[in-house]
Design an enzyme around this catalytic site. Structure first.
Site, PDB file in Angstrom:
ATOM      1  N   HIS A 407       0.880  -1.167   0.000  1.00 44.14           N
ATOM      2  CA  HIS A 407       0.000   0.000   0.000  1.00 44.14           C
ATOM      3  C   HIS A 407       0.918   1.218   0.000  1.00 44.14           C
ATOM      4  CE1 HIS A 407      -3.653  -2.281   0.678  1.00 44.14           C
ATOM      5  NE2 HIS A 407      -3.031  -2.953   1.628  1.00 44.14           N
ATOM      6  N   SER A 447       0.562  -8.367  -3.214  1.00 44.55           N
ATOM      7  CA  SER A 447      -0.748  -8.851  -2.805  1.00 44.55           C
ATOM      8  C   SER A 447      -1.831  -7.794  -2.663  1.00 44.55           C
ATOM      9  CB  SER A 447      -0.623  -9.601  -1.477  1.00 44.55           C
ATOM     10  OG  SER A 447      -0.082  -8.752  -0.474  1.00 44.55           O
ATOM     11  N   GLU A 448      -1.464  -6.525  -2.391  1.00 45.99           N
ATOM     12  CA  GLU A 448      -2.504  -5.531  -2.097  1.00 45.99           C
ATOM     13  C   GLU A 448      -2.125  -4.152  -2.630  1.00 45.99           C
ATOM     14  OE1 GLU A 448      -3.774  -5.467   1.971  1.00 45.99           O
ATOM     15  OE2 GLU A 448      -3.673  -7.642   2.198  1.00 45.99           O
ATOM     16  N   LEU A 449      -1.610  -4.101  -3.818  1.00 41.19           N
ATOM     17  CA  LEU A 449      -1.065  -2.839  -4.321  1.00 41.19           C
ATOM     18  C   LEU A 449      -2.155  -1.792  -4.554  1.00 41.19           C
ATOM     19  CD1 LEU A 449       1.271  -1.142  -5.489  1.00 41.19           C
ATOM     20  CD2 LEU A 449       0.825  -2.240  -7.698  1.00 41.19           C
TER      21      LEU A 449
END
Length: 540
Positions: A407, A447-449
């Site tokens: 993030h 995984s959570e860009l």
């Protein structure tokens, strides 16, 4: 409306289909903050959204129900799909009708510019017909034909759609819905395959997994969301619906409605599923926290609850998931200490090994990941995660991969001393991190860009787009397992603030109107540029 439409509630926890209606039981569902938080749990979020009415002009919806004593029953009529996030939900453009103890009616209108509320004596007894209708420019709420309130409609249902959800606040209380009638039409919401077109991210990625986190209700109800999702991506991660508090909202009561829809959608559209998540402190349900803290749930029971939950979840989807974030964010901030979760308090450091062994036992074909933030760059936290993996491998524990969340922030106030348009992680950082963990023989995925430009401080969208492309390039060159963004449209972004439903975040590759941004085009161009590398590194 025939009772056949009641099938739309099949699979919801607390909803039992019967021959002449649906029995709803109060389960005390909560989206719960951590115990140290000063925030109260979110009571009864709208997790049983199943029915959609198409309406035009004046409309009327009637719900016939039988109530139990001391029952507090909610019927919610939504003009837009509610937003659900980790610990909160927001239902704007909604009319909420409530009966308490059969004696009082309460109503609330939630609108982005105004909230109105009121109450009136009702004396409806155990049997009630709720009527909700629009007459001209007014919304009217009645019980058993007696008008409770009449309010300006404030354009809550200007799109011609009404979403209905029902909820029950009191644990153990029940109500029985025997009939729903409407002047509009009830729309079935089957999971659909979507047409695939050439030139999409998915088409260009080939066997390289390019994915996104998925919000389930837009996947079911929103045609634009559903079409882009299945056309542009070949892997999906459930944003919320597989988290512990969603799957087991009350002890021993499992709710697979949303996760079933997601798995079905993935299979119909030829997409891999990366599950998310079981052992995470922030998705621990309130009933488990309360029981552990007040001593009614022992440490032994916590272990059994973890085992049983994994058995039910992984057993249900055996052979239908490629990979799973079993352990999420185990470390406390930037330290080597584990988060003070129920799992850690009750089971100690061994909860990680226990969960991994149990999941592998139930479905040995699923790749099991530990997902963590702050490990994309070399430093103490990356070392802590690396050492944890080595520790597990030395003990013979099945650990198959790690997820780097990523993030990323640009132009945030705390980055004031940084060069303009610079996030924290460079291409070199990311490739080095991937290589380091792959040296242990495990998979590595982004995984959570998302890349948050911070709306008030953002400068150039071109810079955000360039970073998206840079991170994709690093993943392909380093042989990452997959490249997943935490959502794809600002309309349903976790960067949205809970208190500001309509002021969307702007860190994803489609805007809130589903138009592709420069970041989308940058990814597409990068896949064109690296077409041969993609084919060579990820052959068919």
């Amino acid at each position: 409306m025939t009772n056949a439409a009641f099938r739309l509630w099949e699979g919801f926890s607390g909803a039992t289909l019967q021959s002449n209606g649906v029995l709803f039981e109060g389960l005390d569902r909560k989206l719960s903050p951590l115990p140290e938080s000063t925030d109260a749990p979110v009571q009864n979020p709208s997790l049983n959204l199943a029915m959609r009415f198409q309406v035009a002009g004046d409309f009327e919806i009637n719900i016939t129900a039988t109530l139990t004593a001391a029952n507090s029953t909610y019927f919610l009529f939504h003009g837009v799909i509610p937003m659900v996030q980790d610990e909160w939900y927001c239902a704007m453009s909604t009319f909420k009708a409530q009966i308490v103890n059969g004696d009082w009616c309460y109503w609330t209108m939630y609108h982005p510019d105004n909230t109105e509320a009121g109450n009136a004596a009702a004396s409806v007894g155990n049997n009630v017909i709720y009527t909700f209708k629009r007459e001209g420019t007014e919304l009217v709420f009645l019980t058993n034909g007696v008008e409770v309130t009449r309010q300006s409609d404030m354009c809550l249902f200007a799109d011609g759609v009404v979403y209905l959800s029902l909820d029950e606040a009191n644990v153990g209380a029940t109500f029985f819905v025997t009939q729903i009638t409407t002047t509009g039409t009830v729309e079935e919401t089957p999971v659909r395959s979507v047409p695939k077109t050439a030139g999409t991210l998915r088409d260009k990625a080939g066997k390289f997994r390019i994915g996104t986190a998925v919000a389930t209700y837009p996947m079911v109800f929103d045609d634009q969301y559903r079409t882009i999702l299945g056309n542009e991506f070949n892997q999906l991660t459930p944003e919320n619906c597989m988290k512990f508090q969603f799957i087991q909202p009350a002890r021993g009561v499992y709710d697979f409605y949303e996760s079933d829809k997601l798995i079905d959608y993935a299979e119909r559209n030829g997409m891999d599923v990366h599950g998310h998540t079981v052992a995470w402190n922030e998705a621990t349900p309130q009933w488990l926290w309360d029981g552990w803290l007040d001593g009614t749930i022992t440490a032994t029971e916590v272990g059994k609850i973890l085992d049983e939950h994994i058995e039910r979840l992984f057993g249900r989807y055996k052979g239908r998931m490629v990979s799973f974030d079993l352990i999420n964010e185990p470390f406390l901030d930037w330290t080597d200490q584990l988060r003070d979760s129920v799992w850690y308090q009750a089971l100690g450091r061994g909860y990680i090994e226990r969960a991994l062994r149990k999941a592998h036992e139930v479905d040995p074909d699923v790749l099991l990941f530990i997902n963590e933030w702050g490990c994309e760059e070399a430093g103490d936290k990356q070392d802590f995660l690396f050492n944890l993996v080595v520790e597990l491998q030395t003990a013979g524990v099945p650990i198959h991969g790690i997820g780097l969340q990523m993030h990323e922030d640009m132009n945030a106030e705390y980055q004031a001393s940084w060069r303009s348009n610079t996030p924290s992680v460079t291409k070199a950082h990311l490739k080095s991190a991937i290589a380091r963990f792959k040296s242990l023989g495990i998979e590595v995925r982004v995984s959570e860009l998302d890349i948050n430009p911070h709306r008030s401080l953002a400068t150039t969208p071109e810079a955000v787009a360039a970073w998206y492309a840079t991170y994709l390039e690093a993943c392909i060159e380093a042989g990452a397992h997959s490249f997943t963004m935490w959502g794809f449209t600002d309309r349903w972004s976790s960067l949205n603030e809970w208190y500001d439903y309509y002021n969307h975040g702007n860190g994803l590759i489609y805007d809130a109107q589903y138009q592709p941004k420069l970041s989308y085009q940058a990814l597409s161009n990068k896949l064109d540029e690296m077409a041969q590398s993609v084919t060579d590194r990820f052959p068919s």
